[in-house]
Scaffold this active site. Structure first.
Site, PDB file in Angstrom:
ATOM      1  CG  ASN A   1      -0.274  -0.033   2.271  1.00 61.87           C
ATOM      2  OD1 ASN A   1       0.919  -0.426   2.759  1.00 61.87           O
ATOM      3  ND2 ASN A   1      -0.977   0.250   4.081  1.00 61.87           N
TER       4      ASN A   1
ATOM      5  CD  GLU B   1       1.159  -0.573  10.515  1.00 64.98           C
ATOM      6  OE1 GLU B   1       0.425  -0.780  10.875  1.00 64.98           O
ATOM      7  OE2 GLU B   1       2.283   0.129   9.420  1.00 64.98           O
TER       8      GLU B   1
ATOM      9  CB  CYS C   1      -2.423   0.244   8.530  1.00 67.02           C
ATOM     10  SG  CYS C   1      -1.319   1.345   8.602  1.00 67.02           S
TER      11      CYS C   1
END
Length: 475
Positions: A146, A242, A276
């Site tokens: 992303n 993460e 995210c």
């Protein structure tokens, strides 16, 4: 002719016989090929990183800082080329791709200013005790699709500054810009300090389980993060994870509807929702729900979805077919359950590219899949709430705890609610802002450890305590 890219291993750009196709998500055409690496290439890269580590770790932090700053400058100098390539492989509009490239340069430059000073624990007539930070060793970095350049740089910069060497794996969906960057920086750092190699998803477990890799830093899904944690446990590798998020935004009744509508839209739909920390659940107080939901829906009707390389495009395609199909599945589930759509919900399967129209749902139930699961696409559920206690409970009722936001005319009230949210980051009247000087990490199943800031840098080090007993020198 399709461009073939090479990996950076031990200061050299190296190819392989087996290649992987990279597809432009806007039209599903192959735009490049990259090496399909396996165990042999990984062993070569890890051996180079291991051989480079002793000399690199002994350099002064100022010398290492200069290399990170040189990487930052190289990214900035080549930003025009890099952002266009990023749009082609990732799909995001040119403006957002340019923001990622410049942001990566700025992030590396800012992180390079951090220090690893010794800490004095005790300094008395009897003894002197201090804690110094020593680099972990060889780092394995695994990067998502992303924000491929930003995520790569946020692993490379602190690793190098701390004195570590790194073997980095880009996503097979978005490796091109990272490999072009590898070519640009191959002579900036000593050979073996930065190694970048590509491969299918099967390369990831090989990195996680490699006995000569000392630390894993990973950004991606919670499901994959759990597998990485399990694999790393065999050698007690240090890890930074993460992971996913199902981030809630809470809009209080005193919020200015006209001002907040556009900001709420982009908190969800920037990068086609593939962030995210994007707002994935938006709770609006019942007093302003109808007015604000209508304003967001009206704004959405004027936002162009299309090829990120075309002028005027504000929301690009979903990056890959697998994620595209998952978003379609969630939307279909909402249709099958009779949930109301304010905007979107339908796609044209005959149009090339992984396009999902902007989709906004009107007050689906809390247990709807579109609410309970991380969408990671251009889909936004809006929900109504009545009381602060109720909305805090609903926001916290998730296995995730990455980020959240509160929107209100009273910042003090926003902070009061923010402190009750079970997330690593909370914004008040803001969204998607990350500072290179503030730690970023998740609570619960959204991650392990931290990135950015001094805490993120320390993740690449061990503490070593040296204690000297004074006036006790053997004769």
């Amino acid at each position: 002719m399709i461009t073939q890219y090479k990996n950076l291993i031990n200061g050299q750009m190296i190819g392989t016989d087996d290649m992987l196709d990279v597809v432009n998500p806007a039209n599903e055409e192959v735009i490049g090929q990259v090496p399909s690496c396996g165990e042999a290439e990984l062993n070569e890269a890890v051996a180079a990183a291991r051989a480079a580590f002793p000399a690199w770790s002994k350099k002064s932090i100022d010398d290492r800082r200069a290399v990170v700053q040189a990487i930052s400058a190289t990214i900035k100098e080549n930003s025009d080329e890099l952002f266009r390539l990023l749009t082609a492989e990732q799909g995001k509009p040119h403006a957002q791709a340019q923001g990622e490239i410049i942001g990566a340069s700025m992030m590396a430059g800012a992180q390079s200013t951090l220090d690893l000073d010794d800490e004095i624990n005790e300094d008395t007539d009897e003894r002197l005790s201090r804690t110094r930070r020593v680099p972990v060793g060889v780092v394995g970095g695994i990067v998502p699709w992303n924000f491929p350049v930003m995520m790569a740089v946020q692993k490379i910069a602190p690793a190098l500054l701390s004195g570590c060497t790194i073997v980095l794996k880009p996503s097979p969906f978005t490796p091109l810009t990272t490999l072009r960057l590898a070519e640009l920086i191959k002579d900036v750092a000593p050979a073996g300090v930065v190694n970048i190699l590509t491969g299918e998803d099967s390369l990831g477990p090989l990195i996680t389980g490699h006995p000569d890799i000392d630390k894993i830093t990973f950004t991606g899904s919670t499901a994959t993060g759990k597998k990485i944690m399990e694999g790393a446990s065999k050698d007690l590798k240090r890890i930074t994870l993460e992971l996913g998020g199902n981030d809630a935004s809470i809009v209080l009744p005193d919020a200015n509807v006209e001002k907040v509508a556009e900001q709420l839209f982009w908190s969800s739909f920037t990068n086609a929702g593939q962030i995210c920390v994007a707002a994935k659940r938006i709770y609006i107080h019942e007093d302003i729900y109808d007015e604000l939901s209508a304003a967001i829906a009206e704004y959405a009707k004027h936002v162009k979805v299309g090829d990120g390389a075309q002028q005027g495009t504000a929301v690009g395609p979903i990056q890959n077919k697998k994620q595209y199909d998952r978003v379609l599945e969630l939307v279909q589930d909402a249709k099958d359950n009779g949930y109301k759509f304010l905007v979107g919900g339908d796609h044209d399967p005959d149009v090339p590219g992984y396009y999902m129209p902007i989709t906004i749902l009107d007050n689906p139930p809390e247990d709807a899949r579109i609410v309970a699961e991380e969408q990671f696409g251009p889909v936004m559920p809006l929900m109504k709430f009545s009381t602060e206690d109720e909305v805090i409970q609903r926001a916290n009722d998730s296995e995730y705890g990455l980020a959240g936001a509160v929107w209100t005319a009273n910042p003090d009230k926003g902070v009061e609610i923010a402190e009750k949210l079970e997330t690593g980051t909370v914004w008040v009247n803001e969204f998607l802002h990350l500072s290179p000087f503030a730690p970023f990490g998740g609570h619960k199943q959204s991650g392990f450890g931290a990135e950015y800031g001094k805490e993120g840098l320390l993740e690449f080090t061990y503490p070593q305590v040296i204690t000297v007993k004074k006036n006790n020198v053997p004769a």
